[in-house]
Structure formats: C-alpha cells, structure tokens
Design a protein around this motif. Structure first.
Motif, PDB file in Angstrom:
ATOM      1  N   ALA A   1       0.850  -1.194   0.000  1.00 36.02           N
ATOM      2  CA  ALA A   1       0.000   0.000   0.000  1.00 36.02           C
ATOM      3  C   ALA A   1       0.881   1.238   0.000  1.00 36.02           C
ATOM      4  CB  ALA A   1      -0.914  -0.011   1.217  1.00 36.02           C
ATOM      5  N   THR A   2       0.587   2.175  -0.908  1.00 34.83           N
ATOM      6  CA  THR A   2       1.322   3.437  -0.993  1.00 34.83           C
ATOM      7  C   THR A   2       0.316   4.581  -1.097  1.00 34.83           C
ATOM      8  OG1 THR A   2       1.487   3.330  -3.409  1.00 34.83           O
ATOM      9  CG2 THR A   2       3.309   2.379  -2.152  1.00 34.83           C
ATOM     10  N   THR A   3       0.804   5.789  -0.943  1.00 31.46           N
ATOM     11  CA  THR A   3      -0.035   6.979  -1.073  1.00 31.46           C
ATOM     12  C   THR A   3       0.625   7.917  -2.072  1.00 31.46           C
ATOM     13  OG1 THR A   3      -0.641   6.737   1.248  1.00 31.46           O
ATOM     14  CG2 THR A   3      -1.153   8.832   0.218  1.00 31.46           C
ATOM     15  N   ASP A   4      -0.160   8.423  -3.037  1.00 27.97           N
ATOM     16  CA  ASP A   4       0.412   9.356  -4.003  1.00 27.97           C
ATOM     17  C   ASP A   4       0.428  10.773  -3.449  1.00 27.97           C
ATOM     18  OD1 ASP A   4      -2.182  10.316  -4.265  1.00 27.97           O
ATOM     19  OD2 ASP A   4      -2.456   9.646  -6.330  1.00 27.97           O
ATOM     20  N   GLU A   5       0.887  11.721  -4.261  1.00 27.02           N
ATOM     21  CA  GLU A   5       1.029  13.111  -3.820  1.00 27.02           C
ATOM     22  C   GLU A   5      -0.285  13.731  -3.366  1.00 27.02           C
ATOM     23  OE1 GLU A   5       1.902  12.385  -7.273  1.00 27.02           O
ATOM     24  OE2 GLU A   5       3.783  11.601  -6.510  1.00 27.02           O
ATOM     25  N   SER A   6      -1.387  13.305  -3.951  1.00 26.76           N
ATOM     26  CA  SER A   6      -2.690  13.885  -3.598  1.00 26.76           C
ATOM     27  C   SER A   6      -3.324  13.199  -2.385  1.00 26.76           C
ATOM     28  CB  SER A   6      -3.643  13.799  -4.796  1.00 26.76           C
ATOM     29  OG  SER A   6      -3.915  12.446  -5.106  1.00 26.76           O
ATOM     30  N   GLY A   7      -2.632  12.212  -1.825  1.00 22.15           N
ATOM     31  CA  GLY A   7      -3.144  11.517  -0.650  1.00 22.15           C
ATOM     32  C   GLY A   7      -3.993  10.300  -0.978  1.00 22.15           C
TER      33      GLY A   7
ATOM     34  N   GLU B   1      -2.294   0.675  -4.644  1.00 22.09           N
ATOM     35  CA  GLU B   1      -1.677  -0.633  -4.440  1.00 22.09           C
ATOM     36  C   GLU B   1      -0.532  -0.763  -5.429  1.00 22.09           C
ATOM     37  OE1 GLU B   1      -4.781  -3.505  -5.096  1.00 22.09           O
ATOM     38  OE2 GLU B   1      -5.279  -3.548  -2.972  1.00 22.09           O
ATOM     39  N   GLU B   2       0.656  -1.076  -4.914  1.00 20.35           N
ATOM     40  CA  GLU B   2       1.805  -1.309  -5.767  1.00 20.35           C
ATOM     41  C   GLU B   2       2.068  -2.809  -5.796  1.00 20.35           C
ATOM     42  OE1 GLU B   2       6.540  -0.181  -5.967  1.00 20.35           O
ATOM     43  OE2 GLU B   2       5.199   1.024  -4.729  1.00 20.35           O
ATOM     44  N   PHE B   3       2.246  -3.382  -6.985  1.00 23.25           N
ATOM     45  CA  PHE B   3       2.507  -4.805  -7.146  1.00 23.25           C
ATOM     46  C   PHE B   3       4.008  -4.993  -7.301  1.00 23.25           C
ATOM     47  CE2 PHE B   3      -1.757  -6.515  -7.584  1.00 23.25           C
ATOM     48  CZ  PHE B   3      -2.495  -5.351  -7.741  1.00 23.25           C
TER      49      PHE B   3
END
Length: 117
Positions: free
Chosen positions: A75-81, A85-87
């Motif tokens: 699980a990751t969060t992008d710049e906008s919050g 999901e990163e595989f």
C-alpha cells in the motif's frame, strides 16, 4: 519475473475483471489480469496472469495451463493523498516457491468448489 503454469478448467467470463498495467525492464507495457488475492505471514499477495496474449483461447488455457505470477501488494499513497496498491515482484526464491505452491492450491481448490456447484 518467474512464471508457473497452473492447470485450470478454463476461465469463466467475468472472473478476471481487474486488469493492471505494468512496464517491463525494456519499457514494454504489459497488461495483467488479477485472478485472486491471498495473505501469507501477514502480507497480501495477488495471483496475476498475462492478459496481452490476445491469440490465446480458453481451449489453450485448458490444454496448456495458465501462466501465473505472484506479486506482493504494498500500500502506498500518491502526492494527492490517494491510497494506491503497488505490485512488487517477490525477490526471495524460496518465498516465491512457497507462494506459488499456495497459489496453486488456492486455484485448484477454487476450481473444485466450482465443479461442485
């Protein structure tokens, strides 16, 4: 990226609805269909299959099995919050072998449950 062939009695239409796009080492775009998710030792993993092979038929899948991959979901969060999901490919070969074994059992047990319906 290692692959494993799983014997499966074809694929029902609509089973593989989730498709993700990834880029390989040479910059080529590859589409993967998510077959299923599972947990192992508190980590989430996904069973994926290559969906770029437009020439493959359901009969081919029955005769030759389906090439599957297991990837860890991070699980990751992008710049906008927004949560994403990163595989991530599994680097540890022993762990990857165990995960492929679990995935194979899971797919085969799902197939048996479908046969009972």
């Amino acid at each position: 990226m290692n692959e494993e062939l799983f014997e499966q009695d074809g694929l029902e239409e609509g089973v593989m609805e989730d498709v993700i796009e990834m880029t390989d080492e040479e910059g080529n775009t590859i589409l993967f269909s998510i077959i299923d998710y599972f947990f192992y030792n508190g980590e989430e993993y996904a069973i994926l299959t290559d969906s770029n092979d437009e020439d493959a038929t359901e009969a081919d899948a029955e005769d030759e099995g389906i090439a599957c991959y297991v990837m860890k979901i991070v699980a990751t969060t992008d710049e906008s919050g927004e949560e994403l999901e990163e595989f991530v490919p599994v680097e540890d070969q022993a762990l990857e072998a165990k995960l492929m074994e679990i995935a194979s059992m899971k797919l085969n047990s799902d197939e048996e449950a479908d046969d009972e319906d």
